[in-house]
Design a protein around this motif. Structure first.
Motif, PDB file in Angstrom:
ATOM      1  N   GLY A 254       0.803  -1.212   0.000  1.00 48.31           N
ATOM      2  CA  GLY A 254       0.000   0.000   0.000  1.00 48.31           C
ATOM      3  C   GLY A 254       0.833   1.258   0.000  1.00 48.31           C
ATOM      4  O   GLY A 254       2.006   1.256  -0.376  1.00 48.31           O
ATOM      5  N   LYS A 255       0.220   2.344   0.437  1.00 45.87           N
ATOM      6  CA  LYS A 255       0.904   3.632   0.497  1.00 45.87           C
ATOM      7  C   LYS A 255       0.882   4.153   1.926  1.00 45.87           C
ATOM      8  O   LYS A 255      -0.091   4.008   2.643  1.00 45.87           O
ATOM      9  N   THR A 256       1.984   4.799   2.340  1.00 47.85           N
ATOM     10  CA  THR A 256       2.043   5.490   3.621  1.00 47.85           C
ATOM     11  C   THR A 256       2.178   6.967   3.321  1.00 47.85           C
ATOM     12  O   THR A 256       2.190   7.394   2.164  1.00 47.85           O
ATOM     13  N   SER A 257       2.306   7.777   4.352  1.00 51.28           N
ATOM     14  CA  SER A 257       2.382   9.217   4.154  1.00 51.28           C
ATOM     15  C   SER A 257       3.656   9.627   3.423  1.00 51.28           C
ATOM     16  O   SER A 257       3.690  10.656   2.774  1.00 51.28           O
ATOM     17  N   GLN A 258       4.723   8.837   3.516  1.00 50.72           N
ATOM     18  CA  GLN A 258       5.981   9.225   2.894  1.00 50.72           C
ATOM     19  C   GLN A 258       6.525   8.185   1.924  1.00 50.72           C
ATOM     20  O   GLN A 258       7.402   8.494   1.127  1.00 50.72           O
ATOM     21  N   ASP A 259       6.071   6.966   2.002  1.00 54.00           N
ATOM     22  CA  ASP A 259       6.585   5.898   1.150  1.00 54.00           C
ATOM     23  C   ASP A 259       5.448   5.335   0.299  1.00 54.00           C
ATOM     24  O   ASP A 259       4.301   5.304   0.720  1.00 54.00           O
ATOM     25  N   HIS A 260       5.795   4.872  -0.881  1.00 50.54           N
ATOM     26  CA  HIS A 260       4.792   4.315  -1.780  1.00 50.54           C
ATOM     27  C   HIS A 260       4.973   2.811  -1.886  1.00 50.54           C
ATOM     28  O   HIS A 260       6.073   2.286  -1.780  1.00 50.54           O
ATOM     29  N   GLY A 261       3.859   2.124  -2.122  1.00 53.68           N
ATOM     30  CA  GLY A 261       3.928   0.695  -2.340  1.00 53.68           C
ATOM     31  C   GLY A 261       4.797   0.389  -3.552  1.00 53.68           C
ATOM     32  O   GLY A 261       4.896   1.177  -4.493  1.00 53.68           O
ATOM     33  N   LEU A 262       5.424  -0.771  -3.521  1.00 51.90           N
ATOM     34  CA  LEU A 262       6.390  -1.127  -4.560  1.00 51.90           C
ATOM     35  C   LEU A 262       5.820  -2.105  -5.572  1.00 51.90           C
ATOM     36  O   LEU A 262       6.565  -2.708  -6.343  1.00 51.90           O
ATOM     37  N   GLY A 263       4.520  -2.291  -5.574  1.00 56.35           N
ATOM     38  CA  GLY A 263       3.896  -3.113  -6.593  1.00 56.35           C
ATOM     39  C   GLY A 263       3.663  -4.560  -6.214  1.00 56.35           C
ATOM     40  O   GLY A 263       3.175  -5.351  -7.032  1.00 56.35           O
ATOM     41  N   PHE A 264       4.009  -4.940  -4.987  1.00 56.92           N
ATOM     42  CA  PHE A 264       3.776  -6.313  -4.543  1.00 56.92           C
ATOM     43  C   PHE A 264       2.283  -6.523  -4.280  1.00 56.92           C
ATOM     44  O   PHE A 264       1.591  -5.624  -3.805  1.00 56.92           O
ATOM     45  N   SER A 265       1.813  -7.722  -4.573  1.00 58.88           N
ATOM     46  CA  SER A 265       0.440  -8.068  -4.221  1.00 58.88           C
ATOM     47  C   SER A 265       0.385  -8.523  -2.764  1.00 58.88           C
ATOM     48  O   SER A 265       1.416  -8.829  -2.150  1.00 58.88           O
ATOM     49  N   LYS A 266      -0.815  -8.574  -2.219  1.00 58.91           N
ATOM     50  CA  LYS A 266      -0.976  -9.050  -0.848  1.00 58.91           C
ATOM     51  C   LYS A 266      -0.493 -10.494  -0.716  1.00 58.91           C
ATOM     52  O   LYS A 266       0.133 -10.873   0.280  1.00 58.91           O
ATOM     53  N   THR A 267      -0.788 -11.291  -1.733  1.00 57.78           N
ATOM     54  CA  THR A 267      -0.368 -12.696  -1.703  1.00 57.78           C
ATOM     55  C   THR A 267       1.144 -12.818  -1.710  1.00 57.78           C
ATOM     56  O   THR A 267       1.714 -13.653  -0.987  1.00 57.78           O
ATOM     57  N   GLU A 268       1.823 -11.980  -2.491  1.00 52.79           N
ATOM     58  CA  GLU A 268       3.289 -12.023  -2.524  1.00 52.79           C
ATOM     59  C   GLU A 268       3.875 -11.659  -1.173  1.00 52.79           C
ATOM     60  O   GLU A 268       4.832 -12.299  -0.701  1.00 52.79           O
ATOM     61  N   TRP A 269       3.331 -10.625  -0.529  1.00 55.92           N
ATOM     62  CA  TRP A 269       3.830 -10.276   0.801  1.00 55.92           C
ATOM     63  C   TRP A 269       3.570 -11.406   1.798  1.00 55.92           C
ATOM     64  O   TRP A 269       4.430 -11.751   2.606  1.00 55.92           O
ATOM     65  N   GLN A 270       2.405 -12.012   1.739  1.00 51.17           N
ATOM     66  CA  GLN A 270       2.102 -13.108   2.652  1.00 51.17           C
ATOM     67  C   GLN A 270       3.038 -14.289   2.427  1.00 51.17           C
ATOM     68  O   GLN A 270       3.427 -14.974   3.376  1.00 51.17           O
ATOM     69  N   ASN A 271       3.436 -14.520   1.178  1.00 53.87           N
ATOM     70  CA  ASN A 271       4.394 -15.591   0.899  1.00 53.87           C
ATOM     71  C   ASN A 271       5.780 -15.260   1.453  1.00 53.87           C
ATOM     72  O   ASN A 271       6.499 -16.147   1.925  1.00 53.87           O
ATOM     73  N   ILE A 272       6.168 -13.997   1.377  1.00 51.03           N
ATOM     74  CA  ILE A 272       7.449 -13.567   1.961  1.00 51.03           C
ATOM     75  C   ILE A 272       7.429 -13.773   3.472  1.00 51.03           C
ATOM     76  O   ILE A 272       8.382 -14.292   4.070  1.00 51.03           O
ATOM     77  N   TRP A 273       6.320 -13.375   4.101  1.00 50.60           N
ATOM     78  CA  TRP A 273       6.157 -13.534   5.556  1.00 50.60           C
ATOM     79  C   TRP A 273       6.179 -15.007   5.948  1.00 50.60           C
ATOM     80  O   TRP A 273       6.792 -15.398   6.943  1.00 50.60           O
ATOM     81  N   THR A 274       5.529 -15.825   5.135  1.00 53.61           N
ATOM     82  CA  THR A 274       5.502 -17.255   5.395  1.00 53.61           C
ATOM     83  C   THR A 274       6.899 -17.859   5.294  1.00 53.61           C
ATOM     84  O   THR A 274       7.280 -18.712   6.112  1.00 53.61           O
ATOM     85  N   LEU A 275       7.669 -17.440   4.294  1.00 54.25           N
ATOM     86  CA  LEU A 275       9.030 -17.944   4.142  1.00 54.25           C
ATOM     87  C   LEU A 275       9.867 -17.634   5.368  1.00 54.25           C
ATOM     88  O   LEU A 275      10.617 -18.491   5.860  1.00 54.25           O
ATOM     89  N   PHE A 276       9.760 -16.408   5.864  1.00 57.00           N
ATOM     90  CA  PHE A 276      10.493 -16.025   7.070  1.00 57.00           C
ATOM     91  C   PHE A 276      10.176 -16.964   8.230  1.00 57.00           C
ATOM     92  O   PHE A 276      11.073 -17.509   8.881  1.00 57.00           O
ATOM     93  N   LEU A 277       8.891 -17.198   8.477  1.00 53.00           N
ATOM     94  CA  LEU A 277       8.517 -18.034   9.611  1.00 53.00           C
ATOM     95  C   LEU A 277       8.794 -19.508   9.341  1.00 53.00           C
ATOM     96  O   LEU A 277       9.032 -20.276  10.275  1.00 53.00           O
ATOM     97  N   PHE A 278       8.782 -19.915   8.082  1.00 51.15           N
ATOM     98  CA  PHE A 278       9.156 -21.286   7.736  1.00 51.15           C
ATOM     99  C   PHE A 278      10.617 -21.537   8.088  1.00 51.15           C
ATOM    100  O   PHE A 278      10.969 -22.598   8.622  1.00 51.15           O
ATOM    101  N   VAL A 279      11.472 -20.572   7.823  1.00 47.56           N
ATOM    102  CA  VAL A 279      12.896 -20.700   8.152  1.00 47.56           C
ATOM    103  C   VAL A 279      13.091 -20.872   9.652  1.00 47.56           C
ATOM    104  O   VAL A 279      13.934 -21.646  10.105  1.00 47.56           O
ATOM    105  N   THR A 280      12.269 -20.172  10.458  1.00 50.38           N
ATOM    106  CA  THR A 280      12.444 -20.238  11.914  1.00 50.38           C
ATOM    107  C   THR A 280      12.097 -21.614  12.488  1.00 50.38           C
ATOM    108  O   THR A 280      12.517 -21.925  13.604  1.00 50.38           O
TER     109      THR A 280
END
Length: 439
Positions: A254-280
């Motif tokens: 999404g967008k914040t007051s100073q930074d703009h979204g970089l074009g990732f979909s919600k599913t892509e971010w959730q997959n990144i988050w899942t990978l992080f926790l999978f590693v743990t």
């Protein structure tokens, strides 16, 4: 000691089912982690309002985490787990009906906040049950598997499934689905852990004595400076983890007051988050073993704190540099999964620093873990409007540097491998505690 023959070195059959219950329960609790902050803004609320919901929730988590260890002792872990389970289910239903359905902001704040009392009471009461049911020299190993089960549920299942389910049934219905997972996990725990070994001595105390026991979890902070510093290190350990769950969807999607979204979909971010926790899942177990050879504080300092600085930096620098590149964005997720799990020896550090008051030490550990759930979103809420996402991540990096300095001041005597072998074979628990104090 439990008379039932342990499996896999330390686990009895009830404990195995307990780990499974934790994974399923935390899967339901984790469904929302990667998308709820963004969903709240999508239905018309500001990022500050969304962040405040998580800040209140985190404060309640911290309160529950602090109380859970002592509460589990004074009413039994099984009853405490049931209380946490009941609170989660009831408050989630109220949050969905009176908060999200009608877009009532204050109902969301109240019921989601109260729900924050539920999962720590369920989760950390099980830790007390583990301590009652495993050999004292196997607690570190058992905790490694505990956090692995947590990661399987909260991270892999809870993070992975919504990425596929949300596009089909939507975020709102996914939140209802999480309720079913929590109910299944809670019922498994209540049924299979009913006869697990517990210590009813403190459950039979008078109300005045129970109140005094609860107060022990406060006074220990003032009379043991090493516990106080260890608590700060443990708070910092997972502060960026809970902060990233709020900040990164704003930054990447999404967008914040100073930074703009970089074009990732919600599913892509959730997959990144899942990978992080999978590693743990694997690094929790790995660092639990390696800490005995590397050294508890040395591992926390260099891998957890200094490594964490670089991992946080990569979470911002790599997406900014490479833009919408899912493969490059997975690199910081892997790095963070390696570094954040290296704080695994903190449980052993706390109980070693207070070998004669392990219950109070565990309560402070739980309080610290809960406070990180509060501090992470709080930093995101206050820093992003003024400093942007990069500024918030810079704060997380600074906290890791501070924690590294604290590890230089903490004085803890880690028992040698020879001492562990000697007292596993011939010693008693009190003798083992004494060698820790005198080693």
């Amino acid at each position: 000691m439990n008379t039932e023959k342990p499996l896999f070195g330390f686990m009895t059959v009830p404990l195995i089912w307990g780990y499974i219950a934790i994974a399923i329960f935390m899967a339901g609790d984790g469904f929302e982690a990667a998308f709820l902050s963004k969903y709240i803004t999508d239905i018309g609320f500001s990022e500050a309002q969304s962040g405040f919901v998580f800040t209140v929730y985190g404060l309640m988590v911290a309160l529950s985490a602090w109380c859970s260890g002592v509460v589990a002792e004074i009413i039994t872990p099984q009853k405490a787990m049931f209380a946490g389970f009941a609170i989660w289910v009831a408050m989630h239903i109220f949050f969905m009906i009176f908060g999200l359905t009608y877009h009532n902001y204050w109902m969301m704040v109240i019921f989601y906040g109260i729900r924050g009392l539920g999962y720590p009471l369920f989760l950390y009461s099980f830790v007390v049950l583990v301590i009652y049911n495993v050999d004292k020299l196997q607690i570190s190993n058992a905790m490694g598997w505990f956090w692995a089960a947590y990661s399987v549920g909260f991270g892999v299942i809870g993070g992975f499934l919504p990425g596929f389910i949300n596009p089909v049934i939507g975020e709102y219905n996914t939140l209802w689905m999480s309720l079913g997972w929590v109910i299944v996990g809670g019922l498994i725990a209540l049924i299979t852990l009913h006869n697990a070994r517990t210590n009813r001595e403190k459950a039979n105390l008078t109300f005045k004595e129970k109140t005094a026991e609860l107060g022990q979890a406060i006074t220990i902070l003032f009379r043991n400076k090493n516990i106080s510093m260890a608590a700060l290190v443990r708070i910092i350990n997972t502060t960026p983890l809970f902060g990233f769950a709020v900040v990164m969807p704003w930054f990447l999607v999404g967008k914040t007051s100073q930074d703009h979204g970089l074009g990732f979909s919600k599913t892509e971010w959730q997959n990144i988050w899942t990978l992080f926790l999978f590693v743990t899942i694997f690094t929790n177990i790995l660092w639990g073993i390696l800490a005995d050879y590397i050294g508890w504080l040395r591992q926390v300092r260099w891998v957890g704190c200094i490594g964490g600085v670089f991992a946080c930096f990569s979470f911002y620098y790599i997406p900014i540099t490479y833009g919408h590149n899912i493969w490059m964005a997975m690199i910081p997720a892997i790095l963070f999964g390696i570094t954040v799990a290296s704080f695994m020896p903190m449980t052993a550090i706390f109980t070693t620093l207070e070998p004669h008051h392990k219950g109070a030490a565990v309560s402070i550990y739980n309080l610290s873990a809960g406070l990180s759930n509060f501090l992470g979103p709080a930093i995101a809420t206050t820093a992003v409007p003024f400093l942007g996402v990069g500024g918030a991540i810079g704060i997380y990096m600074g906290l890791y540097v501070f924690a590294a300095l604290l590890t230089l001041l903490i004085k803890v005597k880690q028992p040698s491998k020879e001492d562990r072998i000697k007292f596993r074979e011939n010693g008693t628990e009190s003798e083992y505690d004494q060698i820790i104090l005198e080693n």
